[in-house]
Design a protein around this motif. Structure first.
Motif, PDB file in Angstrom:
ATOM      1  N   VAL A  29      -7.747  -1.707   4.952  1.00  0.00           N
ATOM      2  CA  VAL A  29      -7.750  -2.389   3.578  1.00  0.00           C
ATOM      3  C   VAL A  29      -9.198  -2.608   3.110  1.00  0.00           C
ATOM      4  N   SER A  58     -13.893 -16.215   8.226  1.00  0.00           N
ATOM      5  CA  SER A  58     -12.610 -16.883   8.728  1.00  0.00           C
ATOM      6  C   SER A  58     -12.428 -16.564   9.924  1.00  0.00           C
ATOM      7  N   SER A  75     -17.695  -4.048  -5.046  1.00  0.00           N
ATOM      8  CA  SER A  75     -16.314  -5.007  -4.880  1.00  0.00           C
ATOM      9  C   SER A  75     -15.681  -5.158  -6.259  1.00  0.00           C
ATOM     10  N   TYR A 114     -12.061  -3.303  -6.746  1.00  0.00           N
ATOM     11  CA  TYR A 114     -10.997  -3.786  -5.832  1.00  0.00           C
ATOM     12  C   TYR A 114      -9.739  -3.842  -7.024  1.00  0.00           C
ATOM     13  N   LYS A 165     -10.604  -5.100 -10.923  1.00  0.00           N
ATOM     14  CA  LYS A 165     -11.580  -6.143 -11.571  1.00  0.00           C
ATOM     15  C   LYS A 165     -12.625  -5.335 -12.491  1.00  0.00           C
ATOM     16  N   ASP A 214     -17.525 -10.930 -10.233  1.00  0.00           N
ATOM     17  CA  ASP A 214     -16.865 -11.420  -8.843  1.00  0.00           C
ATOM     18  C   ASP A 214     -17.798 -12.568  -8.220  1.00  0.00           C
ATOM     19  N   ASP A 271      -5.372 -10.928  -4.892  1.00  0.00           N
ATOM     20  CA  ASP A 271      -5.507 -10.938  -3.292  1.00  0.00           C
ATOM     21  C   ASP A 271      -6.528 -11.665  -2.737  1.00  0.00           C
ATOM     22  N   GLU A 272      -7.438 -11.854  -3.515  1.00  0.00           N
ATOM     23  CA  GLU A 272      -8.793 -12.560  -3.355  1.00  0.00           C
ATOM     24  C   GLU A 272      -8.399 -13.926  -3.186  1.00  0.00           C
ATOM     25  N   PHE A 307      -4.704 -14.145  -0.949  1.00  0.00           N
ATOM     26  CA  PHE A 307      -4.721 -13.435   0.538  1.00  0.00           C
ATOM     27  C   PHE A 307      -3.374 -13.525   0.995  1.00  0.00           C
ATOM     28  N   PHE A 336      -1.748 -10.702   2.338  1.00  0.00           N
ATOM     29  CA  PHE A 336      -1.420  -9.842   3.323  1.00  0.00           C
ATOM     30  C   PHE A 336      -0.826 -10.370   4.370  1.00  0.00           C
ATOM     31  N   SER A 363      -4.223  -5.906   9.963  1.00  0.00           N
ATOM     32  CA  SER A 363      -5.015  -5.169   9.125  1.00  0.00           C
ATOM     33  C   SER A 363      -6.565  -4.621   9.449  1.00  0.00           C
ATOM     34  N   PHE A 419      -9.738  -4.355   7.731  1.00  0.00           N
ATOM     35  CA  PHE A 419     -10.578  -4.897   6.629  1.00  0.00           C
ATOM     36  C   PHE A 419     -11.752  -3.988   6.517  1.00  0.00           C
ATOM     37  N   MET A 437     -16.237  -3.533   1.058  1.00  0.00           N
ATOM     38  CA  MET A 437     -16.388  -2.418  -0.100  1.00  0.00           C
ATOM     39  C   MET A 437     -17.710  -2.264  -0.612  1.00  0.00           C
ATOM     40  N   GLU A 457      -2.169 -13.098   8.552  1.00  0.00           N
ATOM     41  CA  GLU A 457      -1.416 -14.490   8.541  1.00  0.00           C
ATOM     42  C   GLU A 457      -1.906 -15.467   9.455  1.00  0.00           C
ATOM     43  N   ILE A 490      -5.029 -15.909   9.812  1.00  0.00           N
ATOM     44  CA  ILE A 490      -6.489 -16.261   9.110  1.00  0.00           C
ATOM     45  C   ILE A 490      -6.300 -16.949   7.823  1.00  0.00           C
ATOM     46  N   TYR A 525      -9.107 -18.842   5.354  1.00  0.00           N
ATOM     47  CA  TYR A 525      -9.828 -17.801   4.585  1.00  0.00           C
ATOM     48  C   TYR A 525      -9.870 -18.633   3.224  1.00  0.00           C
ATOM     49  N   PHE A 579     -12.661 -19.765   1.224  1.00  0.00           N
ATOM     50  CA  PHE A 579     -12.901 -18.880  -0.183  1.00  0.00           C
ATOM     51  C   PHE A 579     -13.113 -19.811  -1.348  1.00  0.00           C
TER      52      PHE A 579
END
Lengths: 694, 298
Positions: free
Chosen positions: A34, A45, B97, B100, B107, B191, B222-223, B226, B228, B232, B234, B237, B248, B250, B254, B258
């Motif tokens: 991703v 995190s 970024s 995305y 964006k 962003d 998504d940001e 989150f 997901f 994954s 990650f 970018m 799941e 984190i 997150y 964020f």
């Protein structure tokens, strides 16, 4: 406490425990890639949580592995049995019958930490006896192969058992676990008590490696508890496995080739191990050996023994943890001294021209009287008035006209057990020969036969040679196809033709290449004679200058003297019986064992026997008139002190038997229920962990 | 509005298609915005503003406001209305970024439409939009102009922007500080994934120079959410880094980190008088603009 499984094969399912790990790894590989703009925040995190997440994930993984392992263990049905008497007593209050099977085989003499394994075993047995409840029946059964059965029975009398234990000593026999178990079972079969236990106290080396459990597999089989006094520790050992002797001739001199096979049973290579050959208590040869781990090497000693007769030999290695197998004995018969009379029919003042020159040289090569054959040479003129009883064998060379009186006395001498060798000569008339030696000849001679005259182109091709040698006969025993080459190489220009006398049983020992007999043996009463149809000088043949002539004449002298009747070394194996030769069958025979102990002889099936050879070394049989000796050797396998594998223990104790097939007397504790509870707990823990992980 | 024929001849077919598409989108947005404004009870233009300047030597005496002299007994020069037209600086982030998101929720695509619509609106009101595309440097700068052809140039420039490089607002803001004079409207669309720059402080400096500063914080759902699910890997970018993580596990942390960061940014902006607007790319552009314009009184 000992662990076991009813379905050991199902433990292979433990491989399934790798499944959670595999799934974890596959999931990692299948992770979606991703590209993410807020990567910094994911990183932040994850960093904060990484440690706790990792711990939780590892916990989860371990829990899942544990679940699989527990499931497999439940299917394999684990159980435990108490290991010692104290545990058993604690586990079970019922009265029991207990048999201590005490290994008394040779390997129990091996030393460990300054004490022999047998001493350790006796101490362990003592502790076991002390720990048995006084209400239990008990017995001690020593065991090794062919151990003489001493009556033993189950008893409550501990003092008697301790007394018995003190009297038991280790022997030199190999292990026979099956026999020991059989004896223990026979005792326990008569026991009224339900709980039956056999304590197997031993070293658990070679003799314990069995393909199947020694227990018969009956429902009432007792519980078998191994007590390993060596505790699985390696015990490096050297042994002399085998010793052989063979007579041969080197440089015309009879010598013996002694070959000793040495085994290194240890796991480490050894260099420069000293080895020596001892004869009659004196070291006569020595050397060194390099031995790879768990290998064998052969050391050869070539030695000429000065003294004649039956000799005892011993090959020795330095002492190690098991001393008994560091030496091995052998008996050889180097032949007794032979007194030979040579009557030369064509003497000469020039020794080389004397008919008997080559024969006398062959029988006493050095001419210094140190040979085993003592030669006296005379002419025909000296025969009257001679007594032949002082000789063992008479050689008549190139002899035709023999005084009748002398001929008759020689005949009498042969019939009485003496030996006679007759050779012909170039200057003899066949009629004179037949007439003069008629009382002694095994048949009639009919003229001489010349080899075919060679043409100019053939030169030597016409000569005759020896053929069809009977290598089974004692006179040729020291020869083989290779060493007999010099005999085959000898050429013959003339020989006498021989017509056998049908009334006289005879043996053709050798022929010429024209199939005519060269050596003929005939028996007269207790003695025997050999006729040689050519000459012992070089007039008709070059045989006397062949290297093989010396060995042939010496062996012939020994054979005709009757000194090589029983030349095969006498060997017995420890634990077996030894039949004393028929010739030794007489009254008042006594046998001395290697440690000087007088042993009783038994008469069985008309044979006089040492019924039980219980130790290695030289045994001496002494009769009124004749004596003999034999060497007893150990079972080579008993020197293998490699410890058993755990699987072998399982086989011995019969743990592979399905549930219910053994009389466990309720001592086995199954753990499936407990494991089921653990599985439930593991599931609960997994659920809690998943919830905790969100 | 269509691209001039001359321009069309020079453009590659796919670019032309994208250009028309962007223009259509901008038109659509503006139509929506204007409809929204008509329906609104608030009318009038707040950007039409007359300005007086105290007379100094060299000023044209024809432009002295005598009425003001009568009232204040001092000379003031009256400036023409066309000179006071709004100059709107549209700063669009084109860092990696911003690439995305898929389709309309991408964006950069969202920012393009937004900038195009704003530019169109400004030109329509005789204001002068300026364009400044940036990542960690100034990629494209078009000074403010009110000509209608300027819109086409803005569209071209917007389409030339591709998401690449790291975000660094220090460079464009410093450039802007050195370039602009007078009162301006500065719209930053980004962003704001800039780890180095004290964005709020720099924007506050511009604000202190009588500029009106609006910060459009453009974020993908998504940001913000989150959502997901599976393990994954990650990828950054704007860099080479990779990280295997269980979303799941984190997610909670997150969102805390964020949103904490975004809210702090918003709070700091507001404290300095900077208008902060968080824009989700799953919202319509016209909705976002309408909300913005209504908040400014139509």
């Amino acid at each position: 406490m000992q662990f076991g499984f009813f379905h050991t094969a199902l433990l292979g399912g433990l491989l399934l425990a790798s499944l959670p790990i595999l799934i974890h790894l596959i999931n990692r590989r299948r992770a979606r890639i991703v590209p993410f703009a807020a990567f910094r925040f994911v990183q932040l995190s994850n960093k904060k949580l990484a440690r706790s997440i990792k711990i939780k994930q590892i916990l989860l993984l371990l829990l899942r592995i544990l679940l699989v392992v527990l499931a497999v263990l439940i299917v394999a049905r684990p159980f435990t049995t108490p290991e010692n008497a104290v545990e058993i007593a604690a586990a079970q209050n019922r009265p029991a019958s207990r048999v201590i099977l005490l290994d008394t085989s040779l390997s129990m003499q091996a030393m460990r930490d300054g004490r022999s394994l047998f001493e350790l075993a006796r101490k362990k047995s003592y502790e076991l006896l002390q720990s048995f409840p006084t209400t239990d029946l008990a017995a001690i059964v020593p065991f090794s192969r062919a151990e003489p059965r001493e009556p033993t029975e189950l008893t409550f009398d501990r003092a008697a058992l301790l007394d018995t234990l003190d009297k038991i000593t280790p022997g030199y026999l190999s292990t026979d676990l099956s026999m020991g178990i059989e004896r223990a079972l026979a005792l326990l079969r008569e026991s009224p008590q339900e709980l039956k236990i056999i304590y197997l106290v031993g070293d658990f080396s070679h003799g314990y490696r069995l393909e199947s459990s020694p227990l018969p597999g009956n429902p009432d089989d007792p519980l078998l508890i191994p007590v390993d006094v060596r505790e699985g520790k390696p015990l490096p050992n050297l042994s002399v496995e085998e010793i052989t002797a063979e007579k041969t001739y080197v440089g015309g001199r009879p010598v013996w080739s002694i070959k000793a096979t040495v085994a290194n049973w240890g796991a480490e290579a050894l260099e420069g191990v000293p080895i020596s050959l001892v004869s009659e208590g004196n070291t006569v040869a020595g050397g060194f050996l390099d031995l790879s781990p768990r290998s064998r090497e052969v050391k050869e000693f070539v030695h000429g023994f000065a003294s004649a007769g039956v000799l005892d030999l011993e090959v020795r290695l330095p002492d190690d943890i098991l001393e008994a197998d560091n030496r091995r004995s052998l008996v050889i018969d180097t032949g007794r001294e032979v007194r030979a009379l040579i009557v030369s029919g064509e003497p000469s003042t020039i020794r080389l021209k004397d008919e008997a020159f080559y024969l006398a040289s062959a029988l006493d090569p050095a001419g210094d009287g140190r040979s085993q054959v003592h030669v006296k040479q005379v002419t025909v003129d000296q025969l009257p008035g001679m007594t032949f009883e002082e000789f063992d064998v008479v050689f008549l060379c190139h002899m035709s006209l023999l005084p009748l009186d002398a001929a008759m006395r020689i005949r009498e001498f042969v019939y009485g057990g003496g030996g006679l060798f007759i050779s012909t000569g170039a200057k003899l008339a066949v009629d004179d020969l037949n007439e003069g030696l008629s009382p002694l000849l095994p048949g009639r001679l009919r003229g001489s036969k010349a080899a075919r005259v060679a043409t100019a182109s053939e030169e030597s091709a016409a000569a005759l040679h020896l053929s069809q040698l009977d290598f089974t006969h004692p006179v040729f025993r020291v020869f083989d196809e290779e060493t007999a080459a010099s005999l085959y190489h000898a050429s013959f220009e003339h020989h006498f033709l021989y017509d056998p006398d049908p009334a006289k049983p005879k043996t053709i020992l050798a022929r010429y290449t024209n199939h005519q007999p060269a050596l003929v043996e005939v028996a007269y009463g207790s003695g025997r004679a050999i006729l040689y149809t050519s000459t012992v000088d070089r007039q008709w043949t070059n045989l006397p200058i062949q290297p093989g002539f010396l060995a042939l004449m010496q062996e012939t002298a020994h054979y005709l003297s009757g000194r090589t009747d029983n030349p095969i070394p006498q060997v017995a194996e420890v634990g077996s019986k030894y039949v004393v030769a028929a010739a030794d069958l007489e009254e008042n025979v006594e046998v001395l064992s290697p440690d000087g102990r007088k042993t009783e002889l038994a008469t069985l099936d008309g044979e006089l026997q040492v019924p039980f050879v219980d130790r290695p070394g030289i045994w001496r049989v002494k009769g009124k008139t004749r004596s003999s000796i034999f060497a007893a050797g150990l079972d080579p396998e008993e020197s293998d002190l490699k410890p058993m594998e755990s699987g072998d223990f399982a086989v011995i104790s019969g743990q592979l038997r399905p549930l219910g097939q053994g009389n466990d007397g309720g001592l086995r504790t199954e753990w499936a229920g407990t494991l089921m509870g653990l599985i439930l707990l593991a599931f609960l823990a997994e659920a809690l962990l998943l919830r905790w992980m969100g | 509005m269509t691209a001039p024929v001359q321009d069309q001849m020079l453009l590659a077919p796919d670019l032309l298609a994208r250009l028309q598409n962007l223009q259509l989108k901008a038109n659509h947005v503006v139509d929506g915005v204007l409809t929204g404004l008509h329906k609104s009870p608030q009318h009038g233009s707040s950007i039409e503003f007359a300005e007086h300047k105290e007379y100094s030597q060299g000023d044209d005496t024809r432009h002295i406001d005598w009425k003001a002299y009568g009232r204040f007994d001092r000379f003031y020069v009256k400036k023409f209305e066309d000179e006071t037209n709004l100059r709107g600086y549209l700063l669009i982030d084109s860092s990696g970024s911003m690439g995305y998101g898929e389709g309309d929720s991408n964006k950069l695509e969202y920012a393009r439409v937004m900038v195009a619509a704003l530019a169109f609106l400004m030109i329509r009101q005789q204001d002068s939009p300026a364009l400044l595309g940036f990542n960690d440097r100034v990629l494209r700068y078009m000074p403010p102009r009110s000509a209608s052809s300027h819109f086409q140039e803005v569209l071209h420039a917007l389409l030339e922007l591709t998401p690449e490089g790291e975000t660094d607002l220090a460079t464009p803001l410093r450039f802007l500080a050195e370039t602009v004079h007078g009162r301006n409207l500065i719209l930053v669309i980004s962003d704001l994934f800039d780890t180095q720059t004290d964005i709020v402080r720099m924007l506050a400096r511009l604000k202190a120079r009588h500029n009106e500063v609006v910060l459009f914080h453009l974020l993908h759902p998504d940001e913000l959410d989150f959502h997901f699910e599976h393990l994954s890997l990650f990828e950054d970018m704007e860099g080479e880094e990779r990280l295997l993580a269980d979303p799941e596990a984190i997610r909670k942390e997150y969102l805390k980190v964020f949103l904490g960061w975004a809210d702090k940014l918003a709070g700091d902006c507001r404290a300095r008088g900077i208008e902060y607007r968080r824009v989700r790319t799953d919202e319509t552009v016209e909705g976002s603009l309408l909300s913005f314009l209504l908040s400014r009184g139509g």
